[in-house]
Design a protein around this motif. Sequence first.
Motif, short mmCIF file in Angstrom:
data_model
loop_
_atom_site.label_atom_id
_atom_site.label_comp_id
_atom_site.label_asym_id
_atom_site.label_seq_id
_atom_site.Cartn_x
_atom_site.Cartn_y
_atom_site.Cartn_z
N GLN A 186 0.77 -1.11 0.06
CA GLN A 186 0.05 0.01 0.40
C GLN A 186 1.48 0.94 0.32
OE1 GLN A 186 -3.25 -2.62 3.33
NE2 GLN A 186 -3.13 0.42 2.68
N ARG A 187 0.59 2.40 -0.74
CA ARG A 187 1.44 3.21 -0.55
C ARG A 187 0.20 4.59 -0.36
NH1 ARG A 187 3.79 3.79 -6.59
NH2 ARG A 187 2.83 5.87 -6.01
N GLY A 188 0.67 5.46 0.79
CA GLY A 188 0.34 6.92 0.58
C GLY A 188 -0.41 6.26 1.68
N GLU A 189 -1.91 7.04 2.11
CA GLU A 189 -2.19 6.87 3.65
C GLU A 189 -3.08 5.97 3.81
OE1 GLU A 189 -1.12 8.49 6.13
OE2 GLU A 189 1.03 9.44 4.46
N MET A 190 -3.51 5.42 3.12
CA MET A 190 -4.44 4.21 2.54
C MET A 190 -4.89 3.66 3.81
SD MET A 190 -5.78 1.08 0.44
CE MET A 190 -6.87 2.55 -0.82
N ALA A 191 -6.11 3.21 4.14
CA ALA A 191 -6.62 2.35 5.80
C ALA A 191 -5.75 0.65 5.85
CB ALA A 191 -7.71 2.76 6.28
N PRO A 192 -5.47 0.09 6.66
CA PRO A 192 -5.84 -1.31 6.51
C PRO A 192 -6.78 -1.99 5.89
CG PRO A 192 -4.47 -0.79 7.92
CD PRO A 192 -5.11 0.93 7.80
N PHE A 193 -6.77 -3.01 4.79
CA PHE A 193 -8.26 -3.44 4.00
C PHE A 193 -7.65 -5.08 4.20
CE2 PHE A 193 -5.96 -2.73 0.53
CZ PHE A 193 -5.54 -3.38 -0.12
N GLY A 194 -8.97 -5.52 3.88
CA GLY A 194 -8.45 -7.69 3.86
C GLY A 194 -8.64 -7.68 2.53
N PRO A 195 -8.84 -9.60 2.51
CA PRO A 195 -8.63 -10.46 3.05
C PRO A 195 -7.47 -10.79 3.32
CG PRO A 195 -9.06 -11.26 1.02
CD PRO A 195 -9.26 -9.43 1.44
N LEU A 196 -6.42 -10.05 2.26
CA LEU A 196 -4.88 -9.74 2.23
C LEU A 196 -4.33 -8.37 3.30
CD1 LEU A 196 -4.12 -10.73 -1.26
CD2 LEU A 196 -4.81 -12.58 0.53
N SER A 197 -3.19 -8.82 3.72
CA SER A 197 -2.97 -7.67 4.97
C SER A 197 -1.48 -7.18 3.82
CB SER A 197 -2.90 -7.96 6.39
OG SER A 197 -1.91 -7.48 6.82
N PRO A 198 -0.84 -6.03 4.13
CA PRO A 198 0.35 -5.86 4.10
C PRO A 198 1.25 -5.56 4.64
CG PRO A 198 -1.39 -3.84 4.58
CD PRO A 198 -2.04 -4.94 4.37
N ASP A 199 0.87 -6.64 6.28
CA ASP A 199 1.46 -6.89 7.04
C ASP A 199 2.32 -7.91 6.75
OD1 ASP A 199 0.59 -4.73 8.59
OD2 ASP A 199 -0.85 -6.22 9.73
N ARG A 200 2.40 -9.44 5.45
CA ARG A 200 2.74 -10.63 5.35
C ARG A 200 2.77 -10.98 4.22
NH1 ARG A 200 -0.71 -14.41 6.74
NH2 ARG A 200 -2.82 -13.63 7.90
N PRO A 201 3.49 -11.53 3.53
CA PRO A 201 3.28 -12.03 2.28
C PRO A 201 2.35 -13.75 2.61
CG PRO A 201 5.05 -12.65 2.88
CD PRO A 201 4.72 -11.36 3.86
N HIS A 202 1.19 -14.19 1.93
CA HIS A 202 0.50 -14.35 1.54
C HIS A 202 0.93 -16.10 1.02
CE1 HIS A 202 -2.27 -12.53 4.54
NE2 HIS A 202 -1.92 -11.86 3.87
N ILE A 203 0.48 -17.15 1.05
CA ILE A 203 0.63 -18.51 0.06
C ILE A 203 -0.99 -18.46 -0.70
CG2 ILE A 203 2.15 -20.26 0.09
CD1 ILE A 203 4.52 -18.29 0.46
N VAL A 204 -0.61 -18.83 -1.71
CA VAL A 204 -1.83 -19.52 -2.31
C VAL A 204 -1.89 -20.04 -3.42
CG1 VAL A 204 -3.23 -17.39 -1.91
CG2 VAL A 204 -1.97 -16.91 -3.51
N SER A 205 -2.81 -21.26 -3.76
CA SER A 205 -2.56 -22.50 -4.79
C SER A 205 -3.03 -21.21 -6.25
CB SER A 205 -3.77 -23.55 -4.62
OG SER A 205 -5.04 -22.77 -5.03
N HIS A 206 -2.83 -21.69 -7.40
CA HIS A 206 -2.95 -21.64 -9.03
C HIS A 206 -4.41 -21.65 -8.89
CE1 HIS A 206 -3.45 -25.93 -9.69
NE2 HIS A 206 -4.00 -25.49 -10.33
N ARG A 207 -5.26 -22.22 -7.88
CA ARG A 207 -6.65 -22.49 -8.29
C ARG A 207 -7.22 -20.77 -7.51
NH1 ARG A 207 -9.38 -28.05 -7.78
NH2 ARG A 207 -7.77 -28.96 -9.55
N ALA A 208 -6.67 -20.10 -6.35
CA ALA A 208 -7.39 -18.98 -6.15
C ALA A 208 -6.83 -17.76 -7.17
CB ALA A 208 -6.23 -18.93 -4.32
N LEU A 209 -5.77 -18.21 -7.98
CA LEU A 209 -5.50 -16.47 -8.53
C LEU A 209 -6.15 -17.19 -9.88
CD1 LEU A 209 -1.83 -16.86 -8.21
CD2 LEU A 209 -3.24 -15.86 -7.45
N ALA A 210 -7.06 -18.38 -9.99
CA ALA A 210 -7.50 -17.74 -11.15
C ALA A 210 -8.71 -17.61 -11.36
CB ALA A 210 -7.65 -19.78 -11.56
#
Length: 101
Positions: free
Chosen positions: A77-101
């Motif tokens: 996140q760049r600038g003053e945007m408030a955190p949002f979910g479900p993905l957080s900028p605090d840590r990377p997430h591991i996902v399967s290729h099906r989750a990206l499709a």
Amino acid sequence: HSQIVFHTSTLFPVVPEETLQNAYLTRMRHIGNDLVTVIYSENHKRVDPNILSGQFNVILIVVFPLHHSFYRVQVIQRGEMAPFGPLSPDRPHIVSHRALA
């Protein structure tokens, strides 16, 4: 309703008389004005959030390939945007290729 527009910079047409620098600027002008940009990185190096300049580009979602059809997804996140979910900028997430499709 939501709309998604894909700006694939490598597929933007290049005018024959256009210089390489002008072609680059033309491509970045479109990509830099999106609110959210998804970057697919084929290496594991840190992505500099300032790689794309633009007044509207506030969220970068970076996808790194891992082994066995898994991906590491990082939200920047760049600038003053408030955190949002479900993905957080605090840590990377591991996902399967099906989750990206």
